[in-house]
Design a protein around this motif. Structure first.
Motif, PDB file in Angstrom:
ATOM      1  N   UNK A  53       0.596  -1.187  -0.095  1.00 59.24           N
ATOM      2  CA  UNK A  53      -0.134   0.001   0.040  1.00 59.24           C
ATOM      3  C   UNK A  53       0.951   1.157   0.039  1.00 59.24           C
ATOM      4  N   UNK A  54       0.656   2.193  -0.951  1.00 60.05           N
ATOM      5  CA  UNK A  54       1.414   3.324  -1.062  1.00 60.05           C
ATOM      6  C   UNK A  54       0.798   4.434  -0.049  1.00 60.05           C
ATOM      7  N   UNK A  55       1.443   4.689   1.251  1.00 57.07           N
ATOM      8  CA  UNK A  55       1.007   5.327   2.167  1.00 57.07           C
ATOM      9  C   UNK A  55       1.210   6.985   2.144  1.00 57.07           C
ATOM     10  N   UNK A 122      12.276  -1.427  11.156  1.00 58.36           N
ATOM     11  CA  UNK A 122      12.558  -2.148   9.857  1.00 58.36           C
ATOM     12  C   UNK A 122      12.573  -1.148   8.864  1.00 58.36           C
ATOM     13  N   UNK A 123      13.427  -1.110   7.648  1.00 55.83           N
ATOM     14  CA  UNK A 123      13.620  -0.128   6.520  1.00 55.83           C
ATOM     15  C   UNK A 123      12.266   0.191   6.041  1.00 55.83           C
ATOM     16  N   UNK A 124      11.490  -1.090   5.824  1.00 52.89           N
ATOM     17  CA  UNK A 124      10.248  -0.757   4.922  1.00 52.89           C
ATOM     18  C   UNK A 124       9.305   0.144   5.705  1.00 52.89           C
ATOM     19  N   UNK A 125       9.270   0.097   7.084  1.00 51.28           N
ATOM     20  CA  UNK A 125       8.356   0.696   7.922  1.00 51.28           C
ATOM     21  C   UNK A 125       8.783   2.422   7.837  1.00 51.28           C
ATOM     22  N   UNK A 126      10.070   2.271   7.933  1.00 55.93           N
ATOM     23  CA  UNK A 126      10.766   3.650   8.079  1.00 55.93           C
ATOM     24  C   UNK A 126      10.599   4.634   6.925  1.00 55.93           C
ATOM     25  N   UNK A 130       6.542   5.582   7.852  1.00 54.65           N
ATOM     26  CA  UNK A 130       6.792   6.427   9.290  1.00 54.65           C
ATOM     27  C   UNK A 130       6.890   7.987   8.609  1.00 54.65           C
ATOM     28  N   UNK A 131       6.088   8.913   9.353  1.00 53.65           N
ATOM     29  CA  UNK A 131       6.322  10.234   9.112  1.00 53.65           C
ATOM     30  C   UNK A 131       7.305  10.759   9.940  1.00 53.65           C
ATOM     31  N   UNK A 132       7.572  10.387  11.127  1.00 57.53           N
ATOM     32  CA  UNK A 132       8.793  10.678  12.054  1.00 57.53           C
ATOM     33  C   UNK A 132      10.037  10.199  11.526  1.00 57.53           C
ATOM     34  N   UNK A 133      10.243   9.156  11.193  1.00 52.09           N
ATOM     35  CA  UNK A 133      11.531   8.492  10.588  1.00 52.09           C
ATOM     36  C   UNK A 133      12.370   8.574  11.670  1.00 52.09           C
ATOM     37  N   UNK A 134      12.166   8.362  12.865  1.00 49.06           N
ATOM     38  CA  UNK A 134      12.818   8.194  14.056  1.00 49.06           C
ATOM     39  C   UNK A 134      12.476   7.254  14.833  1.00 49.06           C
ATOM     40  N   UNK A 135      12.663   5.921  14.807  1.00 53.41           N
ATOM     41  CA  UNK A 135      11.944   4.721  15.523  1.00 53.41           C
ATOM     42  C   UNK A 135      12.602   4.628  16.842  1.00 53.41           C
ATOM     43  N   UNK A 136      11.980   4.104  17.826  1.00 48.54           N
ATOM     44  CA  UNK A 136      12.810   3.728  19.049  1.00 48.54           C
ATOM     45  C   UNK A 136      11.993   4.363  20.226  1.00 48.54           C
ATOM     46  N   UNK A 137      11.459   5.431  20.062  1.00 49.64           N
ATOM     47  CA  UNK A 137      10.651   6.202  21.265  1.00 49.64           C
ATOM     48  C   UNK A 137       9.288   5.443  21.008  1.00 49.64           C
ATOM     49  N   UNK A 138       9.054   4.517  22.156  1.00 49.62           N
ATOM     50  CA  UNK A 138       8.001   3.656  21.899  1.00 49.62           C
ATOM     51  C   UNK A 138       6.500   4.261  21.965  1.00 49.62           C
ATOM     52  N   UNK A 139       6.245   5.448  22.623  1.00 51.55           N
ATOM     53  CA  UNK A 139       5.061   6.059  22.771  1.00 51.55           C
ATOM     54  C   UNK A 139       4.810   6.520  21.013  1.00 51.55           C
ATOM     55  N   UNK A 140       5.755   7.261  20.492  1.00 45.75           N
ATOM     56  CA  UNK A 140       5.751   7.680  18.978  1.00 45.75           C
ATOM     57  C   UNK A 140       5.563   6.566  18.185  1.00 45.75           C
ATOM     58  N   UNK A 147      -1.919   4.188  13.369  1.00 48.09           N
ATOM     59  CA  UNK A 147      -2.297   4.636  12.414  1.00 48.09           C
ATOM     60  C   UNK A 147      -2.144   3.859  11.008  1.00 48.09           C
ATOM     61  N   UNK A 148      -1.115   2.666  10.949  1.00 47.19           N
ATOM     62  CA  UNK A 148      -0.798   2.043  10.139  1.00 47.19           C
ATOM     63  C   UNK A 148      -2.058   0.731  10.009  1.00 47.19           C
ATOM     64  N   UNK A 149      -2.180   0.482  11.465  1.00 48.19           N
ATOM     65  CA  UNK A 149      -3.233  -0.573  11.410  1.00 48.19           C
ATOM     66  C   UNK A 149      -4.646  -0.229  10.980  1.00 48.19           C
ATOM     67  N   UNK A 150      -4.905   0.940  11.177  1.00 46.13           N
ATOM     68  CA  UNK A 150      -6.218   1.426  10.582  1.00 46.13           C
ATOM     69  C   UNK A 150      -6.054   1.637   8.891  1.00 46.13           C
ATOM     70  N   UNK A 151      -4.927   1.635   8.453  1.00 50.53           N
ATOM     71  CA  UNK A 151      -4.932   1.806   7.076  1.00 50.53           C
ATOM     72  C   UNK A 151      -4.847   0.564   6.434  1.00 50.53           C
TER      73      UNK A 151
END
Length: 421
Positions: A53-55, A122-126, A130-140, A147-151
């Motif tokens: 899916x092209x998000x 994972x790179x595919x998610x990043x 991902x809009x943030x593109x800084x993974x690791x902050x669990x709440x973010x 959002x991805x679940x809904x889409x």
């Protein structure tokens, strides 16, 4: 009433649990031998589709990430009304990893639909989700997963029509995906999009920071040259044993027997685990570096061509662990976004302890782990036991996620999902 399912489903579990590896490193690396696995349908015998899916349709994909233009996910469907489980992969894991597929097969057999979500690390998610593109902050991370679940759900329903009919929603995730599940569940309490009936957290890190120290430590203790020497030694010994084998099979049992014959010890297995984590971290940091144009691994402002070699960037990245990323990227970036946020607070937010009150009082959430999980400490196990009470199942051994498709383990998971609260 919340404890009744545990008593009924696991009264004889201690006697029935017969996982063969009491060594945590062997369990982590080799997983569950075939004879001890739950009887599950073959992947080709279940209703399963993989979609892209092209998000971000308004954005052009970078040439170097041409294969990540779409966010990929899988959906398992019952062709009749049924509950749906969202499943989140662990650190660097994709929707189609071995553990994710095992969960799909177990849930399908039990009558559930499943949507499998790739890890935000994972790179595919990043790149693609991902809009943030800084993974690791669990709440973010959780907000982006939500959002991805809904889409993906909307996309899957559009693709499958009446073949995917959802009655209720459930949630699970393993390793880092388990920690993400806790944060996603908390967010859903506020947003109420899914109103998850049950949440099953598998082998989570209690403190992401402390777990990363342990995993990175397996590499840092010997250095990259030491890891290189270990890998070369192991493969030389394995090669000799494989060449002398009467029969070669690509099975867990065969590979295990080859490792045993090669005399691979716990220290070497630990280094292999650390290496796998470092490779995953390097892939993540490379994707972040390119998307953010930081110039840490790649050349700043340089557009990497589709067929350009990136080996030099990965070589640099292999010297950088997750902790370096945490110290040099996450802390400065999020401290700037939230003035006053310090290092100690960041470490706390990368931990289940920040959700202790919620987890303690939410009867719909259970956790499963192993007393010998290599990413946990004794205080971590004490926290899980105290926080979840009778909703915590601690198997005596199984390493880190090594027993996820063992018979008693699968029965325990499905019993929890099928129980009344």
């Amino acid at each position: 009433m919340g404890a009744m399912w545990l008593c009924a489903a696991t009264a004889s579990a201690a006697e029935a649990y017969d996982f063969p590896f009491t060594d945590p490193f062997k369990a982590t690396v080799f997983g569950t031998p075939e004879a001890y696995k739950a009887e599950l349908p073959a992947l080709e015998d279940i209703n399963r589709e993989v979609y892209g899916i092209d998000l971000f349709p308004e954005q052009d994909a970078l040439d170097v990430f041409w294969y990540h233009e779409e966010f990929q996910y899988s959906v398992v469907y019952q062709e009749k009304p049924a509950p749906l489980v969202f499943s989140i992969a662990g650190t660097g894991g994709k929707f189609d990893g071995g553990k994710m597929k095992a969960l799909e097969r177990a849930f399908y057999k039990a009558g559930y639909n499943v949507i499998s979500i790739t890890s935000p690390t994972h790179a595919n998610f990043i790149v693609a989700a991902s809009e943030m593109k800084i993974p690791g902050y669990l709440e973010k991370d959780a907000a982006e997963i939500y959002s991805v679940m809904q889409k993906t759900l909307a996309h899957a329903q559009n693709e499958l029509g009446d073949k995917l009919q959802v009655t209720d929603y459930y949630l699970t995730g393993y390793s880092l995906g388990g920690a993400h599940s806790a944060f996603v569940s908390k967010l859903d309490e506020e947003k109420k999009v899914f109103n998850f009936k049950k949440v099953f957290i598998v082998n989570p890190p209690v403190s992401l920071y402390n777990s990363v120290i342990k995993l990175d430590g397996y590499v840092e203790s010997v250095g990259t040259e030491g890891i290189k020497n270990t890998v070369n030694s192991i493969f030389t010994r394995l090669g000799e044993n494989v060449s002398n084998a009467e029969r070669v099979e690509l099975s867990e049992e065969f590979l295990y027997s080859m490792f045993v014959k090669a005399g691979v010890n716990d220290a070497e297995l630990a280094q292999l685990i650390g290496l796998a984590f470092r490779i995953s971290s390097t892939d993540m940091i490379f994707a972040i570096d390119v998307m953010q144009n930081w110039g840490a691994l790649t050349y700043k402002n340089h557009k990497i061509g589709k067929f350009e070699s990136i080996s030099h960037s990965f070589a640099r990245g292999s010297q950088i662990g997750f902790l370096t990323y945490f110290e040099r990227a996450m802390i400065p970036i999020f401290s700037e976004k939230e003035p006053g946020l310090d290092r100690a607070q960041m470490i706390d937010r990368l931990s289940l302890t920040s959700l202790a009150g919620y987890l303690m009082n939410s009867e719909k959430i259970a956790v499963v782990t192993n007393s010998d999980d290599i990413i946990l400490t004794s205080p971590d196990l004490a926290f899980l036991t105290k926080t979840f009470g009778d909703r915590a199942k601690i198997f005596p051994y199984g390493g880190h996620c090594g027993n996820m498709d063992e018979k008693v383990w699968v029965d325990h998971m499905l019993a929890f999902f099928a129980s009344d609260i």
